[in-house]
Design an enzyme around this catalytic site. Sequence first.
Site, mmCIF file in Angstrom:
data_model
loop_
_atom_site.group_PDB
_atom_site.id
_atom_site.type_symbol
_atom_site.label_atom_id
_atom_site.label_comp_id
_atom_site.label_asym_id
_atom_site.label_seq_id
_atom_site.Cartn_x
_atom_site.Cartn_y
_atom_site.Cartn_z
ATOM 1 N N SER A 12 0.618 9.430 1.774
ATOM 2 C CA SER A 12 0.614 11.177 1.831
ATOM 3 C C SER A 12 1.838 11.670 1.114
ATOM 4 C CB SER A 12 -0.286 11.639 2.791
ATOM 5 O OG SER A 12 -1.250 11.599 3.747
ATOM 6 N N GLU A 94 1.207 -1.296 -2.167
ATOM 7 C CA GLU A 94 1.050 -1.409 -0.880
ATOM 8 C C GLU A 94 2.168 -2.585 -0.498
ATOM 9 O OE1 GLU A 94 -0.543 0.221 1.018
ATOM 10 O OE2 GLU A 94 -1.603 1.490 0.244
ATOM 11 N N GLN A 96 4.548 -3.077 1.613
ATOM 12 C CA GLN A 96 4.772 -3.080 3.151
ATOM 13 C C GLN A 96 3.920 -4.933 3.104
ATOM 14 O OE1 GLN A 96 3.042 -0.554 1.503
ATOM 15 N NE2 GLN A 96 1.397 -0.503 3.783
ATOM 16 N N CYS A 151 5.783 17.373 7.280
ATOM 17 C CA CYS A 151 5.263 16.682 8.257
ATOM 18 C C CYS A 151 3.449 17.265 8.569
ATOM 19 C CB CYS A 151 5.977 17.144 9.545
ATOM 20 S SG CYS A 151 5.253 16.737 11.386
#
EC number: 2.7.1.21
Length: 199
Positions: A12, A94, A96, A151
Amino acid sequence: MAQLFFLYGAMSSGKTIEILKDAHNYEAQGRKIALLTSGVDNRNGVGTIASRIGMERKAVPIDAEMDVFAYIKKINAEDQARGDGPIACVLVDEAQFLERHHVMECAKIVDELGIPVMTFGLKNDFQNNLFEGSKNLLIFADKITEIKTICHYCGRKATMNLRIHNGLPVYEGDQVKIGGDESYHPVCRFHYFHPEQIR
Protein backbone atom coordinates in the site's frame (compact mmCIF):
# COMPACT_ATOMS: atom_id res chain seq x y z
CA MET A 1 23.60 7.35 -18.64
CA ALA A 2 21.18 4.42 -18.23
CA GLN A 3 20.79 2.91 -14.77
CA LEU A 4 19.03 0.01 -13.05
CA PHE A 5 16.60 1.38 -10.47
CA PHE A 6 14.90 -0.48 -7.63
CA LEU A 7 12.00 1.38 -6.03
CA TYR A 8 10.66 -0.55 -3.06
CA GLY A 9 8.08 -0.06 -0.36
CA ALA A 10 5.74 -1.89 1.98
CA MET A 11 2.28 -2.93 0.86
CA SER A 12 0.00 0.00 0.00
CA SER A 13 2.90 2.40 -0.51
CA GLY A 14 1.79 3.35 -4.02
CA LYS A 15 4.37 1.41 -6.02
CA THR A 16 1.86 0.52 -8.73
CA ILE A 17 0.57 4.08 -8.98
CA GLU A 18 4.19 5.20 -9.37
CA ILE A 19 4.96 2.78 -12.22
CA LEU A 20 1.74 3.68 -14.04
CA LYS A 21 2.53 7.38 -13.61
CA ASP A 22 6.05 6.90 -14.97
CA ALA A 23 4.71 4.92 -17.94
CA HIS A 24 2.21 7.70 -18.68
CA ASN A 25 4.87 10.41 -18.42
CA TYR A 26 7.20 8.68 -20.88
CA GLU A 27 4.38 8.10 -23.37
CA ALA A 28 3.05 11.64 -23.00
CA GLN A 29 6.45 12.80 -24.25
CA GLY A 30 6.22 10.45 -27.23
CA ARG A 31 8.77 8.01 -25.86
CA LYS A 32 8.38 4.24 -26.17
CA ILE A 33 8.38 2.04 -23.10
CA ALA A 34 8.31 -1.67 -22.37
CA LEU A 35 5.95 -2.46 -19.50
CA LEU A 36 6.41 -5.81 -17.75
CA THR A 37 5.19 -7.49 -14.58
CA SER A 38 5.72 -10.77 -12.80
CA GLY A 39 3.57 -13.63 -14.03
CA VAL A 40 3.24 -14.77 -10.40
CA ASP A 41 0.80 -11.98 -9.48
CA ASN A 42 -2.54 -13.01 -10.98
CA ARG A 43 -4.95 -11.01 -8.78
CA ASN A 44 -6.30 -9.10 -11.78
CA GLY A 45 -5.29 -11.61 -14.43
CA VAL A 46 -1.78 -12.53 -15.54
CA GLY A 47 -0.09 -9.59 -17.23
CA THR A 48 -2.19 -6.86 -15.59
CA ILE A 49 -0.75 -4.06 -13.48
CA ALA A 50 -3.56 -2.82 -11.23
CA SER A 51 -3.52 -0.33 -8.36
CA ARG A 52 -5.83 -0.33 -5.37
CA ILE A 53 -7.39 2.95 -6.55
CA GLY A 54 -8.64 1.42 -9.80
CA MET A 55 -5.94 2.28 -12.35
CA GLU A 56 -4.73 -0.61 -14.47
CA ARG A 57 -2.80 -1.50 -17.60
CA LYS A 58 -1.83 -4.58 -19.52
CA ALA A 59 1.82 -5.59 -19.36
CA VAL A 60 4.01 -8.43 -20.58
CA PRO A 61 4.13 -11.15 -17.91
CA ILE A 62 7.56 -12.46 -16.89
CA ASP A 63 7.61 -16.20 -16.26
CA ALA A 64 10.45 -18.24 -14.75
CA GLU A 65 11.96 -19.14 -18.14
CA MET A 66 11.75 -15.72 -19.79
CA ASP A 67 14.98 -14.07 -20.90
CA VAL A 68 14.13 -10.41 -20.32
CA PHE A 69 17.25 -9.17 -22.10
CA ALA A 70 16.54 -11.22 -25.25
CA TYR A 71 12.91 -10.04 -25.26
CA ILE A 72 13.80 -6.35 -24.96
CA LYS A 73 16.62 -6.61 -27.50
CA LYS A 74 14.25 -8.26 -30.00
CA ILE A 75 11.34 -5.82 -29.68
CA ASN A 76 13.69 -2.84 -29.63
CA ALA A 77 15.30 -4.00 -32.89
CA GLU A 78 11.88 -4.69 -34.48
CA ASP A 79 10.62 -1.24 -33.50
CA GLN A 80 13.65 0.48 -34.96
CA ALA A 81 13.46 -1.61 -38.14
CA ARG A 82 9.90 -0.26 -38.61
CA GLY A 83 11.21 3.26 -38.19
CA ASP A 84 9.88 3.66 -34.65
CA GLY A 85 12.06 5.14 -31.99
CA PRO A 86 14.05 3.00 -29.58
CA ILE A 87 12.67 1.94 -26.20
CA ALA A 88 13.30 4.80 -23.80
CA CYS A 89 12.70 2.83 -20.59
CA VAL A 90 11.82 -0.65 -19.33
CA LEU A 91 9.41 -0.65 -16.37
CA VAL A 92 8.93 -3.80 -14.26
CA ASP A 93 6.24 -4.21 -11.58
CA GLU A 94 6.20 -6.85 -8.79
CA ALA A 95 9.97 -7.12 -9.09
CA GLN A 96 10.25 -9.03 -5.81
CA PHE A 97 9.10 -12.12 -7.73
CA LEU A 98 11.94 -11.94 -10.26
CA GLU A 99 14.58 -14.63 -10.19
CA ARG A 100 18.29 -13.85 -10.07
CA HIS A 101 18.71 -14.40 -13.82
CA HIS A 102 15.93 -11.87 -14.51
CA VAL A 103 17.75 -9.24 -12.44
CA MET A 104 21.01 -9.97 -14.24
CA GLU A 105 19.18 -9.64 -17.57
CA CYS A 106 17.80 -6.26 -16.47
CA ALA A 107 21.34 -5.16 -15.62
CA LYS A 108 22.46 -6.37 -19.06
CA ILE A 109 19.72 -4.26 -20.72
CA VAL A 110 21.20 -1.21 -18.97
CA ASP A 111 24.83 -2.07 -19.62
CA GLU A 112 24.65 -3.41 -23.19
CA LEU A 113 21.60 -1.71 -24.70
CA GLY A 114 21.86 1.57 -22.82
CA ILE A 115 18.19 1.46 -21.81
CA PRO A 116 17.23 2.42 -18.23
CA VAL A 117 15.30 -0.21 -16.27
CA MET A 118 13.00 0.81 -13.41
CA THR A 119 11.85 -2.01 -11.13
CA PHE A 120 9.18 -1.69 -8.43
CA GLY A 121 8.41 -4.15 -5.65
CA LEU A 122 8.44 -5.24 -2.06
CA LYS A 123 11.74 -5.62 -0.26
CA ASN A 124 10.83 -8.11 2.48
CA ASP A 125 8.15 -10.75 2.84
CA PHE A 126 5.71 -11.21 5.74
CA GLN A 127 8.42 -13.02 7.76
CA ASN A 128 10.91 -10.21 7.04
CA ASN A 129 13.06 -12.25 4.70
CA LEU A 130 14.18 -10.74 1.42
CA PHE A 131 12.43 -11.93 -1.71
CA GLU A 132 14.75 -13.41 -4.37
CA GLY A 133 14.19 -10.52 -6.77
CA SER A 134 14.59 -7.87 -4.09
CA LYS A 135 17.78 -9.42 -2.70
CA ASN A 136 19.40 -9.36 -6.12
CA LEU A 137 18.14 -5.88 -6.95
CA LEU A 138 19.63 -4.60 -3.68
CA ILE A 139 22.94 -6.07 -4.86
CA PHE A 140 22.90 -5.01 -8.52
CA ALA A 141 20.75 -1.87 -8.79
CA ASP A 142 22.52 1.41 -9.45
CA LYS A 143 19.93 3.40 -7.54
CA ILE A 144 17.68 2.21 -4.69
CA THR A 145 14.76 4.33 -3.50
CA GLU A 146 12.21 3.69 -0.77
CA ILE A 147 8.58 4.60 -1.47
CA LYS A 148 7.22 5.40 1.96
CA THR A 149 3.86 4.67 3.53
CA ILE A 150 2.41 4.68 7.05
CA CYS A 151 1.66 1.94 9.56
CA HIS A 152 -1.88 0.58 9.42
CA TYR A 153 -2.16 0.90 13.22
CA CYS A 154 -0.29 4.03 14.33
CA GLY A 155 0.62 6.21 11.36
CA ARG A 156 4.37 5.87 11.82
CA LYS A 157 6.54 4.84 8.90
CA ALA A 158 5.74 1.30 7.73
CA THR A 159 8.70 -0.94 6.95
CA MET A 160 7.12 -4.40 7.17
CA ASN A 161 4.20 -6.38 5.79
CA LEU A 162 1.92 -8.12 8.28
CA ARG A 163 -0.02 -11.04 6.82
CA ILE A 164 -3.61 -11.22 8.08
CA HIS A 165 -6.05 -14.15 8.02
CA ASN A 166 -9.55 -13.81 9.49
CA GLY A 167 -8.44 -10.63 11.23
CA LEU A 168 -5.47 -12.28 12.97
CA PRO A 169 -1.74 -11.91 12.27
CA VAL A 170 0.05 -14.79 10.53
CA TYR A 171 3.77 -15.37 11.02
CA GLU A 172 4.23 -18.76 9.35
CA GLY A 173 3.48 -20.16 5.91
CA ASP A 174 4.58 -19.99 2.30
CA GLN A 175 6.51 -16.91 1.27
CA VAL A 176 4.17 -16.15 -1.62
CA LYS A 177 0.47 -15.72 -0.96
CA ILE A 178 -1.01 -13.28 -3.44
CA GLY A 179 -3.36 -10.80 -1.81
CA GLY A 180 -4.18 -7.17 -1.21
CA ASP A 181 -5.52 -5.12 1.69
CA GLU A 182 -7.56 -8.08 2.92
CA SER A 183 -4.40 -10.16 3.37
CA TYR A 184 -1.63 -7.71 4.27
CA HIS A 185 -1.20 -4.56 6.35
CA PRO A 186 1.80 -2.22 6.07
CA VAL A 187 3.17 -1.87 9.61
CA CYS A 188 5.98 -0.39 11.68
CA ARG A 189 8.31 -2.75 13.54
CA PHE A 190 6.42 -2.37 16.85
CA HIS A 191 3.04 -3.23 15.37
CA TYR A 192 4.48 -6.12 13.36
CA PHE A 193 5.11 -7.83 16.70
CA HIS A 194 2.22 -6.21 18.62
CA PRO A 195 -0.68 -5.57 16.21
CA GLU A 196 -3.18 -5.79 19.07
CA GLN A 197 -1.69 -2.84 20.96
CA ILE A 198 -2.90 0.68 20.29
CA ARG A 199 -0.10 3.20 20.54
